[in-house]
Design an enzyme around this catalytic site. Structure first.
Site, short mmCIF file in Angstrom:
data_model
loop_
_atom_site.label_atom_id
_atom_site.label_comp_id
_atom_site.label_asym_id
_atom_site.label_seq_id
_atom_site.Cartn_x
_atom_site.Cartn_y
_atom_site.Cartn_z
CD GLU A 154 -3.63 2.96 -5.64
OE1 GLU A 154 -2.28 2.92 -5.71
OE2 GLU A 154 -4.23 2.14 -6.00
NE ARG A 164 -4.28 -1.25 0.01
CZ ARG A 164 -4.50 -2.56 -0.81
NH1 ARG A 164 -3.76 -2.55 -1.73
NH2 ARG A 164 -5.52 -3.00 -0.73
CG HIS A 215 -3.12 -1.09 -6.90
ND1 HIS A 215 -3.91 -0.25 -6.16
CD2 HIS A 215 -3.18 -2.16 -6.66
CE1 HIS A 215 -4.17 -1.16 -4.89
NE2 HIS A 215 -3.64 -2.57 -5.39
C1 8YV Z 1 -6.62 -5.19 -6.15
C2 8YV Z 1 -5.44 -4.98 -3.86
O1 8YV Z 1 -5.84 -4.62 -7.15
O2 8YV Z 1 -5.66 -7.15 -2.99
C3 8YV Z 1 -5.54 -5.92 -2.75
O3 8YV Z 1 -5.37 -5.57 -1.69
O4 8YV Z 1 -5.26 -3.92 -3.65
C4 8YV Z 1 -5.43 -5.59 -5.21
O5 8YV Z 1 -5.38 -6.93 -5.32
C5 8YV Z 1 -7.46 -4.38 -5.69
O6 8YV Z 1 -8.12 -4.82 -4.50
C6 8YV Z 1 -8.70 -4.56 -6.95
O7 8YV Z 1 -9.48 -3.55 -6.86
#
Ligand code: 8YV
Length: 315
Positions: A263, A234, A281
């Site tokens: 983002e 993150r 991301h």
């Molecule tokens: C995804 C993520 O891009 O798993 C996570 O915490 O940030 C990513 O796998 C995201 O949640 C998809 O919206």
């Protein structure tokens, strides 16, 4: 029987929509121009939220939905869900761990290799005709045998470490304590000490208030002008202003980043740098993994409303 009403926070691929719509009536919040009116009109019927890791669910939203019972996150990270607000109301929260672990680690390794070997610039060298005009591409940095520091040896950190071991890298890690399964690797508690002995410094921690800016200006400086930071966790885990300062004055060599504060908007300072690799991301963004994530989002909602144990509960 009427379908259960679910607030959909962001877009999903068509196969997920098909799956979810078999059991649920979706209300696409992200498509609404007037979000407050959209919620107000549906407040009495919404019993679940299907969200994404980066979108979560705020306290304000949770408070506005008196019938809410469950929040199903499409992602392993749930830091954008206000857990205190959910807990106070007995609202269940689920995520999608495990199914994305290997893909996230893979992208981290791809970013390390691409950054160290100048893969993006080298491709430009070919496309621009520089190869023919100017000759060989400038020499790059070796990865094999180098020192790697992994901040957070959870599921994703472990998969990163395994891959680095295949590159004969010297592996050190930091976590809440030494991990039994990591006997071949060196435990270094302090992130700055870990950074000081790393050529490649992976950030693979859970995001949230407890780890906010754990990669501080001091940690970034400790990685140093020859070092690289790779963040597949993150953005909040890194002090982004300090990171930009260090990239600009080259007290940090390179950063490979899949996540950013605010983002998908990026601090424009990033775009002026040539010592960064910027990714949108998408570490979990393969068809296979996203299908598995979508299935879990749906299975968690179905289990909740059928009174069965949740497959992957957070709370
Ligand atoms: C995804 C993520 O891009 O798993 C996570 O915490 O940030 C990513 O796998 C995201 O949640 C998809 O919206």
């Amino acid at each position: 029987m009427a379908k259960i009403d679910i607030l959909q926070m962001g877009p999903y691929p068509s196969w997920d929509i098909e799956l979810l719509e078999k059991s649920f009536q979706l209300h696409p919040y992200f498509e609404a121009d007037d979000k407050a009116a959209f919620i107000a009109e549906r407040a009495d019927v919404i019993r679940g939220i299907a969200t994404r890791g980066e979108l979560g669910a705020s306290r304000e939203l949770i408070d506005a939905l008196p019938q809410l019972e469950v929040i199903s996150v499409y992602g392993v990270g749930y830091d954008a869900v206000d857990l205190d607000a959910a807990r106070a109301r007995g609202i269940r929260v689920t995520n999608t761990p495990d199914v994305l672990t290997k893909d996230v680690a893979d992208l981290g390794i791809a970013m390390m290799l691409a950054g160290a070997r100048g893969v993006i610039g080298a491709e430009q060298w070919v496309r621009s005709g520089n190869w023919g005009k100017q000759g060989l591409y400038p020499l790059q940095t070796q990865v094999s045998g180098k020192r790697v520091g992994i901040l957070g040896l959870g599921r994703i950190g472990y998969e990163v470490a395994k891959r680095c071991a295949a590159f004969d890298m010297e592996i050190a890690y930091s976590d809440l304590g030494p991990r039994d399964f990591a006997k071949d690797w060196t435990y270094i508690e302090d992130p700055a000490e870990l950074a000081a002995q790393a050529d490649f410094f992976f950030v693979t921690l859970t995001g949230g208030p407890a780890t906010r800016h754990i990669v501080s200006a001091a940690v970034i400086k400790a990685v140093g002008p020859q070092g690289m930071i790779i963040n597949i966790s993150r953005a909040s885990n890194i002090d982004e202003a300090a990171l930009l300062d260090a990239l600009e004055d080259h007290s940090l060599g390179f950063a490979a980043l899949d996540v950013f504060e605010g983002e998908p908007q990026l601090d424009p300072r990033f775009l002026a740098l040539d010592n960064v690799l910027l990714q949108p991301h998408h570490a979990s963004g393969t068809v296979e993994t996203r299908k598995a994530m979508g299935r879990l989002v749906c299975e968690n909602l179905e289990a909740h409303f059928a009174g069965r144990p949740l497959p992957t509960p957070v709370i």
